[in-house]
Design a protein around this motif. Structure first.
Motif, PDB file in Angstrom:
ATOM      1  N   LEU A   1     -23.146   3.024  17.812  1.00  0.00           N
ATOM      2  CA  LEU A   1     -22.414   4.290  17.674  1.00  0.00           C
ATOM      3  C   LEU A   1     -21.284   4.161  16.658  1.00  0.00           C
ATOM      4  O   LEU A   1     -21.017   5.096  15.896  1.00  0.00           O
ATOM      5  CB  LEU A   1     -21.861   4.720  19.040  1.00  0.00           C
ATOM      6  CG  LEU A   1     -22.897   5.184  20.060  1.00  0.00           C
ATOM      7  CD1 LEU A   1     -22.258   5.341  21.444  1.00  0.00           C
ATOM      8  CD2 LEU A   1     -23.540   6.496  19.629  1.00  0.00           C
TER       9      LEU A   1
ATOM     10  N   ARG B   1     -16.807  11.347  17.340  1.00  0.00           N
ATOM     11  CA  ARG B   1     -16.407  10.877  18.664  1.00  0.00           C
ATOM     12  C   ARG B   1     -15.230  11.713  19.152  1.00  0.00           C
ATOM     13  O   ARG B   1     -14.337  12.069  18.378  1.00  0.00           O
ATOM     14  CB  ARG B   1     -16.056   9.391  18.649  1.00  0.00           C
ATOM     15  CG  ARG B   1     -14.878   9.032  17.786  1.00  0.00           C
ATOM     16  CD  ARG B   1     -14.738   7.510  17.601  1.00  0.00           C
ATOM     17  NE  ARG B   1     -14.673   6.783  18.841  1.00  0.00           N
ATOM     18  CZ  ARG B   1     -13.570   6.597  19.559  1.00  0.00           C
ATOM     19  NH1 ARG B   1     -12.421   7.142  19.155  1.00  0.00           N
ATOM     20  NH2 ARG B   1     -13.584   5.896  20.667  1.00  0.00           N
TER      21      ARG B   1
ATOM     22  N   GLU C   1     -24.408  16.207  23.410  1.00  0.00           N
ATOM     23  CA  GLU C   1     -23.421  15.138  23.313  1.00  0.00           C
ATOM     24  C   GLU C   1     -23.649  14.136  24.440  1.00  0.00           C
ATOM     25  O   GLU C   1     -24.153  14.477  25.512  1.00  0.00           O
ATOM     26  CB  GLU C   1     -22.015  15.706  23.364  1.00  0.00           C
ATOM     27  CG  GLU C   1     -21.704  16.506  24.596  1.00  0.00           C
ATOM     28  CD  GLU C   1     -20.345  17.175  24.518  1.00  0.00           C
ATOM     29  OE1 GLU C   1     -19.844  17.572  25.582  1.00  0.00           O
ATOM     30  OE2 GLU C   1     -19.792  17.307  23.419  1.00  0.00           O
TER      31      GLU C   1
ATOM     32  N   ALA D   1     -20.819   6.430  13.372  1.00  0.00           N
ATOM     33  CA  ALA D   1     -19.574   7.176  13.158  1.00  0.00           C
ATOM     34  C   ALA D   1     -18.957   6.834  11.813  1.00  0.00           C
ATOM     35  O   ALA D   1     -18.432   7.708  11.104  1.00  0.00           O
ATOM     36  CB  ALA D   1     -18.588   6.883  14.289  1.00  0.00           C
TER      37      ALA D   1
ATOM     38  N   ILE E   1     -22.082  10.927  13.056  1.00  0.00           N
ATOM     39  CA  ILE E   1     -21.702  11.423  14.369  1.00  0.00           C
ATOM     40  C   ILE E   1     -20.182  11.509  14.456  1.00  0.00           C
ATOM     41  O   ILE E   1     -19.459  10.906  13.653  1.00  0.00           O
ATOM     42  CB  ILE E   1     -22.250  10.536  15.511  1.00  0.00           C
ATOM     43  CG1 ILE E   1     -21.602   9.148  15.476  1.00  0.00           C
ATOM     44  CG2 ILE E   1     -23.767  10.431  15.427  1.00  0.00           C
ATOM     45  CD1 ILE E   1     -21.986   8.271  16.659  1.00  0.00           C
TER      46      ILE E   1
ATOM     47  N   TYR F   1     -19.828  11.596  22.240  1.00  0.00           N
ATOM     48  CA  TYR F   1     -20.351  11.558  20.879  1.00  0.00           C
ATOM     49  C   TYR F   1     -21.296  12.733  20.660  1.00  0.00           C
ATOM     50  O   TYR F   1     -22.021  13.144  21.564  1.00  0.00           O
ATOM     51  CB  TYR F   1     -21.112  10.251  20.631  1.00  0.00           C
ATOM     52  CG  TYR F   1     -20.235   9.020  20.626  1.00  0.00           C
ATOM     53  CD1 TYR F   1     -19.712   8.513  19.438  1.00  0.00           C
ATOM     54  CD2 TYR F   1     -19.928   8.360  21.823  1.00  0.00           C
ATOM     55  CE1 TYR F   1     -18.896   7.381  19.444  1.00  0.00           C
ATOM     56  CE2 TYR F   1     -19.119   7.231  21.835  1.00  0.00           C
ATOM     57  CZ  TYR F   1     -18.611   6.748  20.642  1.00  0.00           C
ATOM     58  OH  TYR F   1     -17.803   5.638  20.653  1.00  0.00           O
TER      59      TYR F   1
END
Length: 345
Positions: A65, A76, A44, A69, A74, A85
């Protein structure tokens, strides 16, 4: 109404629709985002970490990111002012891992990313070790008052037995030691602690042990941010004596247990060492057997085992460590047979 995408997530096999597969591939089909996926397959990261490794601005990294997401590649996890993350645990995450496995480790760009990543991880490990060392004398003083940690860990392993289980939750994880102790038995694990400094130590330890199926999160034992009925084993090791409301923490732990799941509590038997209140922030001077049994009974947990680890007569140790093992009395078959262990928030 559940979409087809959500229905697919509820099956045992990690599968994706054609539409979702294309969306995931489009999200990762960019050089920076692919580099991020390769890094997150290792560990992470925070935005700050990724910015230092990739040499790009914070807004640019944050945007990449965000796109990953949104594609469910991914996840968070906010922790104070930081956000961590990691690759998602669902089918999109598995797709991302599969892509990374097929990339040459000799690629010069990714190799350079890995070198910078190792340097950052080394610096964090040194920082965590410094924090731990600064408190070592205090902790060693407390540990000297009871049987060795090796004896306590042996008792815990004996209580749980050697049968593998799916999911493990460690409340007040501290340095993440129990995540290491039971790593051969669980498929996935989560450690929760209120101390950001302790979590830094735990992350360094997990990275050193290469435990990719375990993670740690900042959280409150009075208000666990985990789904109900989602863990096979929950441990509370030397935590309750720091709390003003231990019964409330036990209720949260019980809420996280799957039907038939086990709750393991390790703490001190009643004692009179008042200096532990002043010098070590203890709120409770141990717990009696009957008190713990009443709390567990109120939570509909059956007490299966109580073990007192009494210091030898020839030592200066003063504290008895007690292990309580209880089981959720709900019948296992009353709960849907699907894996929720990877749905931690």
């Amino acid at each position: 109404m559940l979409t087809r995408h959500k229905l697919l997530r509820m099956t045992d096999e990690p599968t994706l629709s054609v539409e979702d597969t294309l969306a995931a591939l489009r999200a990762v089909g960019e050089a920076t985002r692919l580099r991020l996926i390769a890094l997150l397959a290792e560990s992470e990261l925070t935005v700050k970490d990724a910015t230092a490794i990739l040499g790009q601005s914070q807004p640019r990294i944050s945007r990449h990111l965000k796109l990953l997401a949104e594609a469910d590649l991914i996840q968070r996890f906010p922790e104070g002012s930081w956000v961590y993350y990691r690759l998602a645990d669902g089918p999109e995450g598995e797709l991302a891992r599969g892509l990374v496995e097929r990339i040459s480790r000799e690629d010069p760009v990714l190799a350079a990313d890995q070198e910078r990543f190792r340097a950052i991880r080394k610096a964090k490990a040194e920082e965590a070790a410094s924090y731990f060392a600064a408190r070592a004398l205090t902790w060693d003083r407390e540990r000297s008052l009871h049987v060795s940690e090796d004896d306590v860990e042996t008792a815990m392993q004996s209580a749980l037995g050697d049968t593998p289980f799916q999911s493990f939750l460690d409340l007040g994880t501290g340095t993440g030691r129990l995540l290491e102790v039971f790593s051969e038995q669980y498929s996935s694990a989560l450690g929760i602690d209120a101390s950001h400094d302790m979590l830094a130590v735990a992350r360094a330890n997990l990275a050193k042990s290469k435990l990719g199926n375990a993670q740690v999160r900042h959280g409150d034992v009075y208000a666990l941010n985990v789904p109900p009925r989602s863990f096979d084993v929950v441990a509370i090791h030397q935590v309750l004596h720091f709390l003003d409301e231990p019964a409330r923490a036990l209720a949260e732990a019980a809420r996280a247990l799957r039907p038939g799941g086990r709750l393991m509590i390790i703490d001190f038997a009643p004692h009179e060492l008042e200096f532990l209140r002043d010098n070590h922030a203890h709120r409770r001077l141990g717990f009696a057997h009957d008190q713990m049994e009443r709390w567990l009974e109120a939570l509909e947990l059956d007490l299966e085992q109580v073990t007192d680890l009494v210091p030898g007569d020839d030592t200066e140790n003063n504290l008895t460590v007690t292990l309580w093992l209880a089981r959720d009395r709900r019948i296992v078959t009353d709960w849907p047979a699907r894996d929720t262990s990877r749905e931690v928030a």
